[in-house]
Design an enzyme around this catalytic site. Sequence first.
Site, mmCIF file in Angstrom:
data_model
loop_
_atom_site.group_PDB
_atom_site.id
_atom_site.type_symbol
_atom_site.label_atom_id
_atom_site.label_comp_id
_atom_site.label_asym_id
_atom_site.label_seq_id
_atom_site.Cartn_x
_atom_site.Cartn_y
_atom_site.Cartn_z
ATOM 1 C CD GLU A 33 -2.758 1.060 2.535
ATOM 2 O OE1 GLU A 33 -2.744 0.062 3.282
ATOM 3 O OE2 GLU A 33 -3.429 2.082 2.759
ATOM 4 N NE ARG A 257 2.240 -8.063 9.817
ATOM 5 C CZ ARG A 257 2.313 -6.965 9.048
ATOM 6 N NH1 ARG A 257 3.288 -6.103 9.184
ATOM 7 N NH2 ARG A 257 1.370 -6.717 8.160
ATOM 8 C CE LYS A 267 3.135 0.144 4.673
ATOM 9 N NZ LYS A 267 2.490 -0.098 3.381
HETATM 10 P P1 ATP Z 1 2.608 -1.905 7.711
HETATM 11 O O1 ATP Z 1 1.873 -2.363 8.926
HETATM 12 O O2 ATP Z 1 4.041 -1.625 7.927
HETATM 13 O O3 ATP Z 1 1.904 -0.806 6.972
HETATM 14 P P2 ATP Z 1 1.436 -3.599 5.853
HETATM 15 O O4 ATP Z 1 1.298 -5.077 5.924
HETATM 16 O O5 ATP Z 1 0.216 -2.794 6.080
HETATM 17 O O6 ATP Z 1 2.590 -3.177 6.785
HETATM 18 P P3 ATP Z 1 1.629 -3.419 3.053
HETATM 19 O O7 ATP Z 1 2.061 -2.282 2.226
HETATM 20 O O8 ATP Z 1 0.203 -3.814 3.016
HETATM 21 O O9 ATP Z 1 2.082 -3.128 4.523
HETATM 22 O O10 ATP Z 1 2.559 -4.689 2.771
HETATM 23 C C1 ATP Z 1 2.934 -5.174 1.516
HETATM 24 C C2 ATP Z 1 3.274 -6.624 1.656
HETATM 25 O O11 ATP Z 1 4.350 -6.776 2.579
HETATM 26 C C3 ATP Z 1 2.111 -7.408 2.218
HETATM 27 O O12 ATP Z 1 1.993 -8.631 1.517
HETATM 28 C C4 ATP Z 1 2.489 -7.617 3.651
HETATM 29 O O13 ATP Z 1 1.896 -8.776 4.154
HETATM 30 C C5 ATP Z 1 4.003 -7.691 3.588
HETATM 31 N N1 ATP Z 1 4.606 -7.282 4.859
HETATM 32 C C6 ATP Z 1 4.421 -6.145 5.537
HETATM 33 N N2 ATP Z 1 5.090 -6.132 6.691
HETATM 34 C C7 ATP Z 1 5.744 -7.309 6.764
HETATM 35 C C8 ATP Z 1 6.627 -7.907 7.716
HETATM 36 N N3 ATP Z 1 6.947 -7.285 8.850
HETATM 37 N N4 ATP Z 1 7.104 -9.132 7.438
HETATM 38 C C9 ATP Z 1 6.774 -9.764 6.301
HETATM 39 N N5 ATP Z 1 5.968 -9.264 5.364
HETATM 40 C C10 ATP Z 1 5.448 -8.047 5.574
HETATM 41 MG MG MG Z 2 -1.446 -2.254 5.246
#
Ligand code: ATP
Ligand code: MG
Length: 553
Positions: A33, A257, A267
Amino acid sequence: MSEEHSLNFLEEIIEEDLKSGKYPHIVTRFPPEPNGYLHIGHASSICLNFGLTQKYPGFTNLRFDDTNPVTEETEYVDSIKEDVKWLGFEWKNERYASDYFDDLYGFALKLIDKNLAYVDDSSSGDMAAMKGTPTEPGTNSPFRDRSVEENRDLFTRMKNGEFPDGSRTLRAKIDMAHINMLMRDPILYRIKHAHHHRTGDKWCIYPMYDFAHGQSDAIEEVTHSICTLEFVPHRELYDWLIEKLEIYPSHQYEFARRNINYTVTSKRKLLQLVNEKHVSGWDDPRMPTISGLRRRGYTPWSIREFCDRIGVAKRENMVDVGLLEFCVREHLNRVALRRMVVFDPLKLVITNYTKGEEILLGENNPEDDNGGEREIPFSAELYIERDDFMENPPKKYFRLAPGQLVRLKSAYIIKCEEVVRGADGEITELKCTYIPESKSGADTSGISVKGTLHWVSVKHAIPAEIRLYDRLFRVEDPTDEAGDFKEYLNPASLQVLPAVYAEPSLQEANLEERYQFIRKGYFVLDKDSASGKLVFNKTVGLKDAWARETKKA
Ligand code: ATP
Ligand code: MG
């Protein structure tokens, strides 16, 4: 990555799928995102998704999951692309969930026509009250039994902007008593009169994650849609929507994760650190962002190696930041240019050196046979580290002390003859003699010494600023502590040494090169450098704390 790996659970699934002929090739996607910069957790997901299609026939798309118009910005899109490329991966297609808004709208109409979706006028409070609990069923909305015609009419008018934000939603008609709360008539579309970074003001209704992600996967014919464990309960809805819409049957798989200690990987939380100026920006070298790690001096190889070593797991756990440091140290030892920099200078005068000055040669990298040599000017006046001298040393002190011999790196053996003090009693200078026959590489003196010191010539030294970093947080998991996570920031995470003395070859330092400052650690030039002002970031120390720990264990 020399060791043989056994297959992880995703590789096992994929090998089976390819063998059975279920798919001729695989398609994965990395779906960020664009609401922030990528962090080390994302690197795991990137290495996993792109790594699978490097190993098996197929390709990976980069898909921006940009269904929330309020939090997304083009700056983030650009940084994400830069970071994925920098990590060393190439996507086949650059896609945006917003590219599919027309398709998604069509899908919504299809569900309405199948009497599987309805427009609900309930307020969000009423909806929450009717949702039930995990142990009690919910109740049907009074708007659940609207006719297909009425739903079509209202949904079209939602799209046309006739209704204010929050006044209506489109919901799937599934089962308000479903054991999975996410299946209790989930919201598919909401009204949001907001400008979108790509579609502008074309839309005032936006699909929810669950009505965009799986559908985008299907449109792109993604075979293995890999996400993190929190989406396990969403899989049922993912499958339901694909089945009812009769679209490409993508499958969702979940892995744990990846989080590392002494930092936060979210983020939203990193954005707070940036906005509240706890750090200088998304690329502050203390940040666990890809851009922060890059500025800190991490190499793409070291991050890929880290992700490879932690592998893919089904259970969440905290990874020690020491492993990340171990990986970069391993790489930098192979590639970094050796240079001498004195952080806390003590002047040393060689009283019997009468040549004025000469150019000595020093190896660029003893780990690299083709590393070549650099020129290091030597003269009678040098700086050494203040703490490399002791007036009353203990036994087995091999550095400089009155009457004691040491080698100056790439130069000569010297002996300390006299200590000079200033008015306040502080040591201001050491008078030494050197042994002319002891020149490095041509040593005929027959003398062997135990200590080797780094140094710079006073006349040739160039000033530089050094930035030393420590952990951003004082505790392993700041989000697991009482109160706000920012209370656990480490106040000593940045230390600036405004004026150190560097050997003159560092005048040519550039942002791509990595350096080992001998006996000090690994460093990289910072973008804050200007002509006449060099700034270096410490990437990591020379000592291998992590390997020591694991050896003990
Ligand atoms: P954040 O909470 O940091 O915003 P998010 O999961 O909302 O993380 P996204 O932009 O939706 O962020 O993530 C893109 C991809 O990266 C998704 O498939 C997500 O599952 C993966 N991802 C995000 N954080 C992690 C992590 N700590 N370990 C492994 N994969 C991750
Ligand atoms: Mg997200």
